[in-house]
Design an enzyme around this catalytic site. Structure first.
Site, short mmCIF file in Angstrom:
data_model
loop_
_atom_site.label_atom_id
_atom_site.label_comp_id
_atom_site.label_asym_id
_atom_site.label_seq_id
_atom_site.Cartn_x
_atom_site.Cartn_y
_atom_site.Cartn_z
N ASP A 288 -13.14 25.46 22.80
CA ASP A 288 -12.32 25.57 21.84
C ASP A 288 -12.97 24.84 20.84
O ASP A 288 -13.91 24.36 20.59
CB ASP A 288 -10.99 24.89 22.11
CG ASP A 288 -9.91 25.37 21.32
OD1 ASP A 288 -8.62 25.18 21.69
OD2 ASP A 288 -9.94 25.63 20.09
C1 GLC Z 1 -7.88 26.21 17.67
C2 GLC Z 1 -7.07 26.59 18.89
C3 GLC Z 1 -7.42 27.79 19.50
C4 GLC Z 1 -7.87 28.92 18.31
C5 GLC Z 1 -9.23 28.20 17.71
C6 GLC Z 1 -9.76 29.16 16.86
O1 GLC Z 1 -8.13 24.98 17.47
O2 GLC Z 1 -7.04 25.68 19.88
O3 GLC Z 1 -6.13 28.47 20.13
O4 GLC Z 1 -8.35 30.02 19.05
O5 GLC Z 1 -9.16 27.05 17.37
O6 GLC Z 1 -8.91 29.02 15.65
#
Ligand code: GLC
Length: 730
Positions: A288
């Site tokens: 993430d």
């Molecule tokens: C965010 C979220 C995730 C998302 C990623 C890209 O922090 O936790 O769900 O897909 O970053 O935006």
């Protein structure tokens, strides 16, 4: 030509062929695995490392993730989070990678396509109240088409974190509190996004997230400690991921949270032992946003290099935007702390997904104009259908609804949500435009014509009551009041946890003020989570939970209030009597003293339970019929129940089949959803719903090791208040 001559000439012939024949990885007809291996063998360590790197491109829209915006793209980069809706822009960037790099490896463009790209559907939590799996899958296919034609090959969706704490802002992004529901919807979403062929014209790679246990963030506060017992891990949080992997999800995203102390983004057990070795997932894991760097503040890595080593060796193949792999992997490989074999395995997985997507053969997308890519009438109609089926009629005293045209000549539409089109789109609204959305007021005006007046009454929150007088005036002149209350879009989603589930006090005061006008009130609630409606619901004759219904929210609400559509939504998440009553989910373990031990200062039981939802018609359930009262391990039992539509209008009824295992080697939940089915029943008609019980699937349960146990004994099958008992015998 004699043999001697052929033998003598063979090397030259081979060379001649070799000189003309393109490398295997560029051979369209060669097997993907052969192409992967051929390309891998040609890559330098630097080229390999860069395939594990994801950066961003375009304006950041997520306030939780502030980062330097990259404008110049290193052509060796593995992936970009691509925030522009322009295919031409993407093609220009892709051309840099394909034509300016030595091996021409295409970029993988990812984006958060969570509930639509430009056609914005209801938020996933709303969708899960439709119990219409085909509609959910179709909405993902529409989103995939719009995304693919706009240059996106990969979505960071579906989010399948079983969520039971409504304080947690991200409850909006998943499919509710039940493991089976999240598994079924998650698999449907994967199939909707990826289609039958990942290289299809309108297919994009799915990404199961946030793997795993993220929704247990302590106290519903995002990014916090998650105490996930092995039993809960396997009983509650893993089933949707296993279903998503079985459905062929190309990728998985590792979560921010730790799993009882071991961060999900550095957890060899979940990332490698289970996901890859036990389940056989052959795609790749992306971290993430910055969750590899987060290992340092989480206190398991002394510095970024350690964080890099831990995440990479645990099984995270791609680093989302913190550039830790780019900075530290080369040295770790040089020092031998990361083996070439592990590096190759990671890059192999990334390349495999790119080949399966067809990116090497078709790296560019057709550059169609917006009006050919977006908002096709059929897709907008689908959004309206899904919004209608996601709305839940929570209360309808004295059949106030539907509003027969005559009796509701004069509607007063009041409240801060009446014209808030941004709220209807909810969080993670992709490239949705509020201007595409039909507000609640506009939808009601279009349907009811006549006299539909409006007063805002108050803001979403704050202390300003100056709008109350106008609201009361408008209410006093109307036949019926439609009171539109709820949350702003930004009050749920990532890093949007709330300590209270109540509506802001100003909204509750507005409800009381409007009630004093003495007219019937239809309370319409828009939010990204269950709310504590205990004080406002009694002021209304009817209560409709519309969630964040997407661009067609206003028209869908009018369809429901007018009776053009019969509400069929049923809750996929429990509505507690406030945050204090959490956790309130339905499938809790059998308690030591049933019926006691609750709060002295709260009524027992939730405000609205899981699967609750009313209809404009009446359904009469027969008794459950079983094909036998016993079943062997390898046998099956067919259960059925008749449902009659005793009302005067057609409706869609979902039958929920729950199994209870009253005595087992460990304490089991009071009941667990094992099957659901939604069917249309004409007025006066009857439908027979069936459920084939397969013991290994429906009667077994996982132990803390994830291995399923199937124990002989008595089981109860429950539908509504009907119970049928049978035994599993050896
Ligand atoms: C965010 C979220 C995730 C998302 C990623 C890209 O922090 O936790 O769900 O897909 O970053 O935006």
């Amino acid at each position: 030509m004699n043999k001697f001559l052929i033998t003598a000439l063979f090397p030259a012939l081979l060379l001649a062929c070799a000189v003309d024949a393109p490398p295997v990885y560029k051979e369209r007809d060669a097997p993907i695995e052969a192409r992967v291996e051929d390309l891998l063998a040609r890559m330098t360590v630097e080229e390999k490392v860069m395939q594990t790197v994801q950066r961003t491109y375009g304006k950041n829209m997520n306030p939780n993730n502030v980062e330097r915006e990259t404008r110049a793209v290193d052509p060796l980069t593995g992936s970009l989070i691509y925030r522009s809706p322009s295919p031409a822009y993407r093609n220009r960037v892709q051309r840099e990678a394909v034509e300016r790099s030595r091996l021409g490896i295409p970029l993988l463009f990812g984006f958060d396509v969570i509930h639509g790209f430009r056609v914005i559907f209801p938020v996933p939590l709303a969708q899960s109240c439709s119990w219409n799996v085909d509609l959910v899958r179709a909405s993902c296919a529409v989103a995939a088409r719009e995304a693919k034609l706009s240059g996106v090959d990969w979505t960071f969706s579906p989010m399948i974190d079983v969520a039971r704490d409504a304080r947690w802002g991200r409850v909006v992004e998943g499919y509710g509190e039940d493991p089976h529901a999240n598994a079924v919807y998650g698999a449907a979403a994967v199939r909707g996004y990826q289609g039958d062929d990942l290289a299809g014209d309108h297919s994009i790679a799915a990404c199961l997230k946030h793997y795993v246990g993220y929704s247990l963030s302590d106290g519903g506060r995002d990014y916090h400690y998650s105490d996930v017992s092995p039993q809960a891990l396997w009983e509650t949080f893993m089933p949707p991921y296993e279903a998503g992997v079985r459905a062929g999800a190309a990728t998985v995203m590792s979560a921010f949270n730790d799993i009882s102390g071991v961060p999900a983004s550095a957890n060899p057990y979940t990332l490698t032992t289970v996901l890859k070795q036990r389940w056989g997932h052959d795609g790749f894991v992306v971290s993430d946003w910055g969750s590899i760097q987060n290992l340092v503040p989480q206190g398991v890595a002394a510095d970024e290099r350690e964080a890099c080593l831990q995440a990479f060796t645990a099984g995270v193949e791609m680093d989302m935007v913190d550039d830790i792999y780019a900075r530290h992997l080369p040295a770790l490989v040089e020092e031998g702390r990361v083996s070439i074999a592990r590096l190759d395995e990671a890059v192999r997985r990334v390349l495999r997904v790119k080949f399966r997507l067809g990116l090497f053969d078709r790296p560019y997308v057709e550059e169609l104009p917006d009006d050919e890519r977006f908002l096709r009438p059929g897709d907008v109609a689908l959004a309206r259908r899904l919004a209608v089926e996601s709305m839940v009629l929570l209360e309808n005293k004295d059949d106030l609804l539907p509003l027969a045209a005559g009796a509701a000549r004069r509607l007063a539409v009041i409240g801060p949500l009446a014209r808030d089109s941004v709220a209807l789109l909810g969080s993670w609204a992709g490239h949705g435009e509020a201007s595409d959305a039909c507000s609640l007021l506009d939808g009601l005006r279009a349907r009811f014509g006549g006299e539909v007046t409006h007063a805002r009454g108050c803001d979403h929150d704050g202390e300003d009551t100056t709008g109350f007088a106008a609201a009361r005036r408008v209410a006093s002149r109307a036949d019926v009041v439609v009171l539109c209350l709820g949350e702003r879009a930004a009050w749920s989603g990532e890093n949007a946890s709330r300590a209270s589930l109540a509506l802001p006090a100003i909204q509750e005061r507005l409800a009381a003020e409007v009630r004093r006008a003495g007219k019937p009130v239809v309370l319409v609630v828009s939010a990204g989570r269950p709310l504590d409606l205990a004080r406002v619901a009694p002021l209304a004759g009817a209560v409709v939970m519309i969630w964040q219904p997407g661009i067609e929210g206003g028209r869908a609400l009018a369809d429901i209030l007018s009776g053009d559509e019969n509400p069929s939504g049923r809750l996929s998440i429990t509505f507690p009597r406030g945050a204090a009553q959490q956790p309130a989910y339905y499938n809790q373990r059998q308690p030591a003293r049933p019926g006691s031990g609750g709060y002295q200062d709260l009524p027992a039981g939730p405000l609205y339970p899981f699967a609750h939802g009313l209809s404009y018609t009446r359904y009469e359930y027969g008794e459950i019929a079983l094909s036998s009262d016993r079943v062997t391990r390898d046998g099956t039992i067919t259960a059925s129940v008749e449902v009659r539509n005793a009302g005067d209008r057609p409706g869609d009824e979902t039958v929920f089949w729950f199994v209870s295992d009253p005595v087992a080697s460990i304490s089991r939940p009071v009941k667990e959803l094992k099957h659901f089915e939604k069917r249309g029943i004409p007025a006066g008609g009857t439908r027979r719903y069936t459920f084939e019980i397969v013991p290994s699937r429906d009667l077994s349960f996982p132990g803390p090791d994830g291995l399923r146990r199937l124990e002989p004994g008595v089981f109860h099958l429950r539908v509504k208040d009907r119970v049928a008992t049978f035994s599993l015998v050896d």
